[in-house]
Design a protein around this motif. Structure first.
Motif, PDB file in Angstrom:
ATOM      1  N   SER A   6     -78.711  76.615  97.953  1.00  0.00           N
ATOM      2  CA  SER A   6     -77.579  77.533  97.884  1.00  0.00           C
ATOM      3  C   SER A   6     -76.349  76.820  97.283  1.00  0.00           C
ATOM      4  O   SER A   6     -75.583  77.424  96.545  1.00  0.00           O
ATOM      5  N   PHE A   7     -76.168  75.520  97.591  1.00  0.00           N
ATOM      6  CA  PHE A   7     -75.066  74.772  96.990  1.00  0.00           C
ATOM      7  C   PHE A   7     -75.267  74.629  95.478  1.00  0.00           C
ATOM      8  O   PHE A   7     -74.335  74.791  94.702  1.00  0.00           O
ATOM      9  N   GLY A   8     -76.500  74.364  95.056  1.00  0.00           N
ATOM     10  CA  GLY A   8     -76.800  74.258  93.631  1.00  0.00           C
ATOM     11  C   GLY A   8     -76.596  75.577  92.915  1.00  0.00           C
ATOM     12  O   GLY A   8     -76.057  75.639  91.804  1.00  0.00           O
ATOM     13  N   LEU A   9     -77.018  76.667  93.557  1.00  0.00           N
ATOM     14  CA  LEU A   9     -76.838  77.996  92.973  1.00  0.00           C
ATOM     15  C   LEU A   9     -75.358  78.333  92.872  1.00  0.00           C
ATOM     16  O   LEU A   9     -74.908  78.869  91.858  1.00  0.00           O
ATOM     17  N   MET A  10     -74.591  78.002  93.878  1.00  0.00           N
ATOM     18  CA  MET A  10     -73.151  78.242  93.839  1.00  0.00           C
ATOM     19  C   MET A  10     -72.480  77.390  92.754  1.00  0.00           C
ATOM     20  O   MET A  10     -71.550  77.842  92.090  1.00  0.00           O
ATOM     21  N   ALA A  11     -72.959  76.161  92.562  1.00  0.00           N
ATOM     22  CA  ALA A  11     -72.396  75.298  91.527  1.00  0.00           C
ATOM     23  C   ALA A  11     -72.673  75.875  90.143  1.00  0.00           C
ATOM     24  O   ALA A  11     -71.802  75.870  89.260  1.00  0.00           O
ATOM     25  N   VAL A  12     -73.882  76.396  89.940  1.00  0.00           N
ATOM     26  CA  VAL A  12     -74.218  77.001  88.648  1.00  0.00           C
ATOM     27  C   VAL A  12     -73.388  78.255  88.422  1.00  0.00           C
ATOM     28  O   VAL A  12     -72.848  78.473  87.337  1.00  0.00           O
ATOM     29  N   ILE A  13     -73.261  79.080  89.441  1.00  0.00           N
ATOM     30  CA  ILE A  13     -72.455  80.303  89.308  1.00  0.00           C
ATOM     31  C   ILE A  13     -70.996  79.948  89.026  1.00  0.00           C
ATOM     32  O   ILE A  13     -70.337  80.563  88.191  1.00  0.00           O
ATOM     33  N   ALA A  14     -70.477  78.932  89.698  1.00  0.00           N
ATOM     34  CA  ALA A  14     -69.090  78.506  89.465  1.00  0.00           C
ATOM     35  C   ALA A  14     -68.911  77.972  88.045  1.00  0.00           C
ATOM     36  O   ALA A  14     -67.912  78.267  87.376  1.00  0.00           O
ATOM     37  N   ALA A  15     -69.898  77.215  87.567  1.00  0.00           N
ATOM     38  CA  ALA A  15     -69.802  76.675  86.213  1.00  0.00           C
ATOM     39  C   ALA A  15     -69.842  77.787  85.182  1.00  0.00           C
ATOM     40  O   ALA A  15     -69.083  77.785  84.201  1.00  0.00           O
ATOM     41  N   VAL A  16     -70.709  78.767  85.372  1.00  0.00           N
ATOM     42  CA  VAL A  16     -70.798  79.900  84.442  1.00  0.00           C
ATOM     43  C   VAL A  16     -69.516  80.721  84.481  1.00  0.00           C
ATOM     44  O   VAL A  16     -68.985  81.126  83.446  1.00  0.00           O
ATOM     45  N   ALA A  17     -69.002  80.976  85.687  1.00  0.00           N
ATOM     46  CA  ALA A  17     -67.766  81.748  85.816  1.00  0.00           C
ATOM     47  C   ALA A  17     -66.600  80.991  85.164  1.00  0.00           C
ATOM     48  O   ALA A  17     -65.756  81.588  84.480  1.00  0.00           O
ATOM     49  N   PHE A  18     -66.548  79.694  85.380  1.00  0.00           N
ATOM     50  CA  PHE A  18     -65.492  78.881  84.777  1.00  0.00           C
ATOM     51  C   PHE A  18     -65.593  78.910  83.259  1.00  0.00           C
ATOM     52  O   PHE A  18     -64.588  79.048  82.554  1.00  0.00           O
ATOM     53  N   ASP A  19     -66.831  78.821  82.742  1.00  0.00           N
ATOM     54  CA  ASP A  19     -67.046  78.857  81.294  1.00  0.00           C
ATOM     55  C   ASP A  19     -66.652  80.216  80.729  1.00  0.00           C
ATOM     56  O   ASP A  19     -66.013  80.304  79.685  1.00  0.00           O
ATOM     57  N   LEU A  20     -67.014  81.288  81.426  1.00  0.00           N
ATOM     58  CA  LEU A  20     -66.667  82.624  80.953  1.00  0.00           C
ATOM     59  C   LEU A  20     -65.166  82.867  81.016  1.00  0.00           C
ATOM     60  O   LEU A  20     -64.612  83.601  80.195  1.00  0.00           O
ATOM     61  N   ALA A  21     -64.512  82.246  81.971  1.00  0.00           N
ATOM     62  CA  ALA A  21     -63.066  82.420  82.091  1.00  0.00           C
ATOM     63  C   ALA A  21     -62.324  81.677  80.994  1.00  0.00           C
ATOM     64  O   ALA A  21     -61.292  82.137  80.498  1.00  0.00           O
ATOM     65  N   LEU A  22     -62.822  80.521  80.574  1.00  0.00           N
ATOM     66  CA  LEU A  22     -62.122  79.723  79.576  1.00  0.00           C
ATOM     67  C   LEU A  22     -62.574  79.982  78.149  1.00  0.00           C
ATOM     68  O   LEU A  22     -61.892  79.585  77.213  1.00  0.00           O
ATOM     69  N   THR A  23     -63.699  80.628  77.956  1.00  0.00           N
ATOM     70  CA  THR A  23     -64.205  80.850  76.599  1.00  0.00           C
ATOM     71  C   THR A  23     -63.225  81.623  75.723  1.00  0.00           C
ATOM     72  O   THR A  23     -63.000  81.237  74.580  1.00  0.00           O
ATOM     73  N   PRO A  24     -62.596  82.698  76.194  1.00  0.00           N
ATOM     74  CA  PRO A  24     -61.645  83.385  75.313  1.00  0.00           C
ATOM     75  C   PRO A  24     -60.453  82.511  74.934  1.00  0.00           C
ATOM     76  O   PRO A  24     -59.908  82.634  73.849  1.00  0.00           O
ATOM     77  N   VAL A  25     -60.048  81.622  75.825  1.00  0.00           N
ATOM     78  CA  VAL A  25     -58.908  80.757  75.534  1.00  0.00           C
ATOM     79  C   VAL A  25     -59.285  79.720  74.487  1.00  0.00           C
ATOM     80  O   VAL A  25     -58.532  79.456  73.547  1.00  0.00           O
ATOM     81  N   VAL A  26     -60.466  79.152  74.625  1.00  0.00           N
ATOM     82  CA  VAL A  26     -60.891  78.096  73.716  1.00  0.00           C
ATOM     83  C   VAL A  26     -61.198  78.659  72.333  1.00  0.00           C
ATOM     84  O   VAL A  26     -60.862  78.067  71.322  1.00  0.00           O
ATOM     85  N   ARG A  27     -61.819  79.817  72.286  1.00  0.00           N
ATOM     86  CA  ARG A  27     -62.213  80.405  71.008  1.00  0.00           C
ATOM     87  C   ARG A  27     -61.165  81.364  70.468  1.00  0.00           C
ATOM     88  O   ARG A  27     -61.453  82.182  69.607  1.00  0.00           O
ATOM     89  N   ALA A  28     -59.962  81.296  70.974  1.00  0.00           N
ATOM     90  CA  ALA A  28     -58.909  82.197  70.514  1.00  0.00           C
ATOM     91  C   ALA A  28     -58.581  81.902  69.057  1.00  0.00           C
ATOM     92  O   ALA A  28     -58.608  80.769  68.601  1.00  0.00           O
TER      93      ALA A  28
END
Length: 75
Positions: A6-28
């Motif tokens: 469950s910790f590994g799954l939460m880490a993956v979900i957090a990493a994906v959410a973090f990536d999705l949150a920053l992708t528009p900023v980076v690729r602006a």
């Protein structure tokens, strides 16, 4: 083991959410460059120079008849 999974799954979900949150900023898209100035001062200086040459030409033609009829011989 379930806790590690469950910790590994939460880490993956957090990493994906973090990536999705920053992708528009980076690729602006960067903003378009500012337009070139319409007058950089050179055209203004050139216009003033033309005006001064025109004034000098008019004054030359206005003064020349007075100089030609002068009793003094300059040359």
């Amino acid at each position: 083991m379930a806790r590690a999974l469950s910790f590994g799954l939460m880490a993956v979900i957090a990493a994906v959410a973090f990536d999705l949150a920053l992708t528009p900023v980076v690729r602006a898209v960067s903003p378009a460059p500012a337009p070139a100035p319409t007058s950089d001062g050179v055209s203004v200086d050139q216009g003033i120079a033309y005006l001064l040459m025109l004034v000098a030409l008019v004054l030359t033609y206005l003064i020349h008849p007075l100089d030609a009829s002068s009793p003094y011989k300059l040359f």
